[in-house]
Design an enzyme around this catalytic site. Structure first.
Site, mmCIF file in Angstrom:
data_model
loop_
_atom_site.group_PDB
_atom_site.id
_atom_site.type_symbol
_atom_site.label_atom_id
_atom_site.label_comp_id
_atom_site.label_asym_id
_atom_site.label_seq_id
_atom_site.Cartn_x
_atom_site.Cartn_y
_atom_site.Cartn_z
ATOM 1 N N SER A 271 83.766 29.279 23.371
ATOM 2 C CA SER A 271 84.617 28.506 22.129
ATOM 3 C C SER A 271 83.664 28.855 20.931
ATOM 4 O O SER A 271 82.879 29.212 20.811
ATOM 5 C CB SER A 271 84.317 26.966 22.512
ATOM 6 O OG SER A 271 84.972 26.723 23.732
HETATM 7 N N1 SAH Z 1 83.247 25.792 26.007
HETATM 8 C C1 SAH Z 1 83.197 27.040 27.113
HETATM 9 C C2 SAH Z 1 84.473 27.608 26.910
HETATM 10 C C3 SAH Z 1 85.673 27.168 27.548
HETATM 11 S S1 SAH Z 1 87.029 28.400 27.748
HETATM 12 C C4 SAH Z 1 82.257 27.788 26.245
HETATM 13 O O1 SAH Z 1 81.475 27.384 25.107
HETATM 14 O O2 SAH Z 1 81.958 28.750 26.586
HETATM 15 C C5 SAH Z 1 87.701 27.317 28.812
HETATM 16 C C6 SAH Z 1 87.262 27.355 30.282
HETATM 17 O O3 SAH Z 1 88.001 26.363 31.081
HETATM 18 C C7 SAH Z 1 87.228 28.739 30.841
HETATM 19 O O4 SAH Z 1 86.007 28.935 31.322
HETATM 20 C C8 SAH Z 1 88.268 28.353 32.070
HETATM 21 O O5 SAH Z 1 87.957 29.121 33.316
HETATM 22 C C9 SAH Z 1 88.049 26.882 32.150
HETATM 23 N N2 SAH Z 1 89.206 26.206 32.873
HETATM 24 C C10 SAH Z 1 90.540 26.148 33.059
HETATM 25 N N3 SAH Z 1 90.897 25.721 33.624
HETATM 26 C C11 SAH Z 1 90.204 24.882 34.307
HETATM 27 C C12 SAH Z 1 90.215 23.719 35.249
HETATM 28 N N4 SAH Z 1 91.417 23.352 35.758
HETATM 29 N N5 SAH Z 1 89.245 23.159 35.595
HETATM 30 C C13 SAH Z 1 88.037 23.779 35.376
HETATM 31 N N6 SAH Z 1 87.784 24.751 34.522
HETATM 32 C C14 SAH Z 1 88.776 25.271 33.921
#
Ligand code: SAH
Length: 214
Positions: free
Chosen positions: A64
């Site tokens: 993010s």
């Molecule tokens: N905040 C994180 C980035 C998030 S990107 C950082 O700073 O790196 C969003 C993440 O949510 C991704 O890794 C994706 O795989 C995950 N994601 C998507 N759907 C999800 C779900 N149903 N349960 C858990 N994780 C999920």
């Protein structure tokens, strides 16, 4: 992994940029200043770590944007010892921020490789949360609930009902709601068993929250 003076200098600049963009919580700015975000990116891309932008981390996902991390964290008003559920550990960077704020963090990631790599980085810098789980965030963590705060880092079509039920009365959840191209950040307070207060906090862009682990 090395945290050089150059990295530290770039972090200071990033913190000033976040301050200019409206982040005011000193505790949040302080942990952003302390945590080497470049550890969460591939070494070849470390120059991108202190630019206020999201960046690919493989598996079609992104770390993010620092502003977004700071924004979601600030709005939750994290207190020491808060029990927090994070959905979407991704690189682990947001997780490290919450752990540094001395919260009890439980994080769920859907993609196995990201689950593994985030765990590795977080343990190497001594910022492991209480638990990282490889699973489907829509289900939450019934055995640990209720939570004081829930932070969702992927775009939802609506408020996930199972997660709302795992929020304490008086607890707060922050999440982007919308479609693939247009989402609005929502801050939800659960004010009673069946009542919520909802505040909209402007447009953001996240990867979609998908069901089932892979
Ligand atoms: N905040 C994180 C980035 C998030 S990107 C950082 O700073 O790196 C969003 C993440 O949510 C991704 O890794 C994706 O795989 C995950 N994601 C998507 N759907 C999800 C779900 N149903 N349960 C858990 N994780 C999920």
């Amino acid at each position: 992994m090395k945290d050089s003076n150059k990295h530290k200098g770039l972090r200071k600049k990033l913190v000033l940029e976040l301050l200019n963009k409206g982040i005011r919580d000193e505790k949040v700015l302080n942990v952003i200043n302390l945590i080497p975000r470049h550890f969460f990116l591939d070494k070849d891309f470390e120059n991108f770590a202190y630019i206020d932008k999201p960046f690919p981390i493989g598996e079609d996902q992104t770390i993010s944007q620092p502003y977004t991390v700071a924004f979601q964290t600030e709005k939750l008003k994290i207190n020491t010892g808060d029990k927090i559920l994070e959905i979407g550990s991704g690189s682990g960077y947001q997780t490290s921020i919450l752990v540094s704020l001395k919260a009890d963090v439980y994080s769920i990631e859907r993609i196995y490789n990201l689950y593994k790599s985030s765990k590795k980085i977080l343990s190497s810098i001594n910022l492991m949360p209480k638990k990282i789980v490889w699973g489907d965030g829509y289900l939450g963590l019934l055995d640990v609930a209720p939570f004081d705060k829930i932070l969702i880092a992927a775009a939802c079509n609506e408020i996930p009902t199972k997660l709302l039920k795992q929020l304490k009365i008086g607890g707060k959840m922050i999440l982007p709601i919308g479609n693939k191209k247009n989402q609005i950040m929502n801050l939800i307070t659960r004010i009673s068993e069946n009542k919520i207060k909802k505040i909209e906090l402007g447009n953001f862009l996240f990867v979609p929250m998908l069901k089932n682990k892979i």
